[in-house]
Design a protein around this motif. Structure first.
Motif, mmCIF file in Angstrom:
data_model
loop_
_atom_site.group_PDB
_atom_site.id
_atom_site.type_symbol
_atom_site.label_atom_id
_atom_site.label_comp_id
_atom_site.label_asym_id
_atom_site.label_seq_id
_atom_site.Cartn_x
_atom_site.Cartn_y
_atom_site.Cartn_z
ATOM 1 N N THR A 203 0.876 -1.180 0.000
ATOM 2 C CA THR A 203 0.000 0.000 0.000
ATOM 3 C C THR A 203 0.899 1.211 0.000
ATOM 4 O OG1 THR A 203 -0.182 -0.349 2.348
ATOM 5 C CG2 THR A 203 -2.176 -0.765 1.056
ATOM 6 N N THR B 269 -1.149 9.699 -0.919
ATOM 7 C CA THR B 269 -2.505 9.769 -1.449
ATOM 8 C C THR B 269 -2.445 10.554 -2.755
ATOM 9 O OG1 THR B 269 -3.421 9.675 0.758
ATOM 10 C CG2 THR B 269 -4.833 10.602 -0.959
ATOM 11 N N SER C 289 -7.095 8.416 -4.174
ATOM 12 C CA SER C 289 -6.784 7.076 -3.675
ATOM 13 C C SER C 289 -5.623 7.150 -2.705
ATOM 14 C CB SER C 289 -6.422 6.144 -4.839
ATOM 15 O OG SER C 289 -6.100 4.862 -4.339
ATOM 16 N N GLY C 290 -5.745 6.436 -1.589
ATOM 17 C CA GLY C 290 -4.651 6.401 -0.612
ATOM 18 C C GLY C 290 -5.173 6.642 0.787
ATOM 19 N N PRO C 291 -4.242 6.599 1.754
ATOM 20 C CA PRO C 291 -4.657 6.621 3.162
ATOM 21 C C PRO C 291 -5.389 7.889 3.607
ATOM 22 C CG PRO C 291 -2.249 6.700 2.932
ATOM 23 C CD PRO C 291 -2.787 6.379 1.592
ATOM 24 N N ALA D 144 -10.926 0.407 1.498
ATOM 25 C CA ALA D 144 -10.093 -0.701 1.026
ATOM 26 C C ALA D 144 -10.559 -1.990 1.709
ATOM 27 C CB ALA D 144 -8.631 -0.410 1.369
ATOM 28 N N PRO D 145 -10.458 -3.147 1.102
ATOM 29 C CA PRO D 145 -9.784 -3.388 -0.175
ATOM 30 C C PRO D 145 -10.733 -3.506 -1.382
ATOM 31 C CG PRO D 145 -10.068 -5.468 0.948
ATOM 32 C CD PRO D 145 -10.741 -4.417 1.805
ATOM 33 N N GLU E 114 -6.996 0.436 -2.378
ATOM 34 C CA GLU E 114 -6.731 1.371 -1.284
ATOM 35 C C GLU E 114 -8.051 2.082 -0.990
ATOM 36 O OE1 GLU E 114 -2.281 2.512 -2.991
ATOM 37 O OE2 GLU E 114 -3.921 3.949 -3.179
ATOM 38 N N ASP E 115 -8.068 2.904 0.057
ATOM 39 C CA ASP E 115 -9.238 3.749 0.277
ATOM 40 C C ASP E 115 -9.378 4.681 -0.923
ATOM 41 O OD1 ASP E 115 -9.702 2.602 2.688
ATOM 42 O OD2 ASP E 115 -9.104 4.330 3.912
ATOM 43 N N ARG F 277 -1.552 1.180 -9.274
ATOM 44 C CA ARG F 277 -1.738 0.737 -7.887
ATOM 45 C C ARG F 277 -2.600 -0.523 -7.836
ATOM 46 N NH1 ARG F 277 -1.819 5.892 -3.772
ATOM 47 N NH2 ARG F 277 0.242 6.647 -4.380
ATOM 48 N N ASN G 213 -1.039 -3.634 -6.095
ATOM 49 C CA ASN G 213 -1.730 -4.176 -4.928
ATOM 50 C C ASN G 213 -2.355 -5.535 -5.214
ATOM 51 O OD1 ASN G 213 -1.079 -1.986 -3.306
ATOM 52 N ND2 ASN G 213 -2.823 -0.795 -4.020
#
Ligand code: GDP
Length: 474
Positions: A10, A14, A33-35, A83-84, A90-91, A127, A131
């Motif tokens: 991951t 973001t 997309s991302g944390p 996620a997932p 990712e989120d 990604r 992932n």
């Protein structure tokens, strides 16, 4: 360095981008997309009904605001996807705004201020690949899907996106691993080598693998034609009906005008869709100059055009005997590299009652002759068939390579070639009673090439090259 895909990969970062094309539209979408996805949405989005937290995969209606000033930016629908189970694993957040580029850019700027960075071309899909949600062939199919110009091109891309190429490569790999297992037993038990290495049985298993690879290679040739299309030029002396034919084709079968991948957005080229093959008509403006004499048109120019084209439609006037000018021009193009793909099109057949094609066959030995009337649109269907047959080669028994349901690209092609090469060497080695460890090396090379196709061992540089072809936001 190999980039093994890591199921737990991951990214710390973001990313965000406008996912819809530039220009005004009904809706414009920003994708994140991302944390930080969820916290960015919380910061910028005011839902109509207050809520304590976003439920995943649910649309919320509300407003985007500039947090410091409280200034309203747009009325939107927003969705947070945890996620997932998302495109990137990712989120992910999507903000559905009004389709104004100004609004989208204003909001995107706030998204960046809130901690995201601009996404690179194809980074969302990259990604998804890194992932472990999709293999590399499926990631590549996304580009083909977006740039497909005709129905069949779309079908092939979609088949690949569904994993058809991946599955076939995995099946081939499975078969090769089976052969390798036998070889390894022979290496471990040298005293029983002769018994274990039954070269007839192993040879047959390798032959089956080779034909599966050859089928995919044929599909690659086929796919290239549908994906990239072909170029064609209509040549002929003045007044034979070049413009008329061109207009007939353009009017009836204009394909979607799309930018060609890998070129700038300024160079939009025009394609006609002939039985699903995107056919680009070269330098159509030049061909419209109907008053030039052949000498002025220049044999050199005709030559240059025909060398540039994958297919030449050589047009003659069927209502009069063949002229010296026709012969000179035909001789000039027929000496170029392109002579395998010439169709001789006999126009103005409407002017001759009981038109007889054989009057022309002596002048064009071995060539396909297609009688038409550009004016009355007669024979245009047969012309389409002839164009299709001239450019789409079919395998033995009329096998349509498109039946494999995917279109391996240049990168896959090179790897398939290398895999085939490895198999052939391994089989020769077995037949020539080479030591099993040498045969194993060839098999390993073939297996390595197959791993490259699905992206198990692809290098970072290779990944960069692949995802560069994407648009931003995909
Ligand atoms: P180009 O110089 O080769 O581009 O030829 P054009 O398309 O300008 O056509 C020359 C002339 O032939 C025009 O008067 C057209 O209307 C006529 N023409 C073109 N195709 C046909 C056809 O199929 N039948 C008849 N009768 N006339 C045609």
């Amino acid at each position: 360095m190999p980039t093994a895909r890591d199921p737990a990969h991951t990214s710390e970062e973001t990313i965000a981008a406008i996912a819809t094309p530039p220009g005004a539209g009904g809706i414009g979408i920003i994708r994140i997309s991302g944390p930080l996805s969820r916290s960015i949405l919380s910061r910028l989005f005011t839902p109509r009904k207050p809520l304590s937290s976003f439920a995943s995969h649910r649309m919320y209606y509300g407003w985007m605001t500039e947090p410091e000033s409280g200034q309203l930016l747009d009325e939107v629908l927003a969705v947070f996807m945890e996620a997932p189970n998302t495109y990137t694993r990712e989120d992910v957040v999507e903000i559905h705004c009004h389709g104004s580029y100004l609004i989208l850019e204003q909001i995107l700027r706030q998204v960046f201020h809130s901690g995201a960075r601009p996404a690179q071309p194809g980074e969302f899909t990259k990604r998804a690949f890194l992932n472990g949600r999709i293999d590399l062939t499926r990631a590549e199919a996304v580009v083909d899907l977006l740039s497909a110009r005709t129905g069949p091109a779309l079908d092939l891309a979609f088949g690949q996106l569904q994993g058809h190429l991946h599955q076939q490569v995995m099946d081939i790999r499975e078969a090769l691993l089976g052969v390798r297992a036998v070889i390894e037993v022979a290496i471990d038990f040298p005293e029983d080598e002769a018994e274990i290495l039954d070269s007839a049985i192993l040879g047959n298993r390798l032959i089956a693998v080779e034909s599966a690879l050859q089928r995919l290679l044929a599909a690659a040739d086929h796919g290239k034609i549908f994906r990239e299309g072909i170029s064609a030029v209509i040549l002929g002396r003045p007044n034979v009906g070049k413009s008329s034919l061109l207009n007939t084709l353009l009017r009836e079968e204009r394909a979607l005008v799309t930018p060609v991948p890998g070129t700038t957005r300024d160079t939009i080229e025009e394609y006609v869709d002939i039985r699903g093959v995107p056919v680009r008509l070269i330098d159509t403006a030049g061909i419209r100059e109907t008053t030039e004499a052949v000498e002025e048109l220049g044999i050199q120019r005709a030559r240059a055009k025909s060398a540039e084209a994958d297919l030449i439609l050589f047009l003659v006037d069927g209502s009069v005997p063949l002229q010296e000018e026709d012969r000179t021009l035909y001789a000039s193009i027929n000496t170029t590299d392109c002579q395998g793909s010439v169709l001789v099109v006999i126009n103005k057949t409407d002017l001759v009652s009981g038109f007889d094609l054989t009057h022309f066959s002596g002048d064009f030995p071995g060539q396909t002759l297609v009688p038409i009337s550009a004016r009355n649109h007669d024979g245009i269907d047969a012309l389409r068939d002839a164009v299709f047959a001239a450019v789409v080669s079919r395998g033995e028994g009329g096998l349509n390579p498109g039946d494999v349901g995917c279109a391996p690209n240049v990168r896959h092609r090179a790897a398939l070639d290398a895999a085939l090469e490895g198999c052939l060497r391994a089989r020769k080695g077995l037949e020539g009673n080479q030591p099993p460890d040498l045969v194993a090396v060839d098999l390993q090379a073939a297996l390595g090439s197959l791993a490259d196709i699905v992206g198990e061992t692809t290098t970072e540089d290779m990944l960069d090259m692949i995802f560069e072809r994407f648009c931003i936001g995909k």
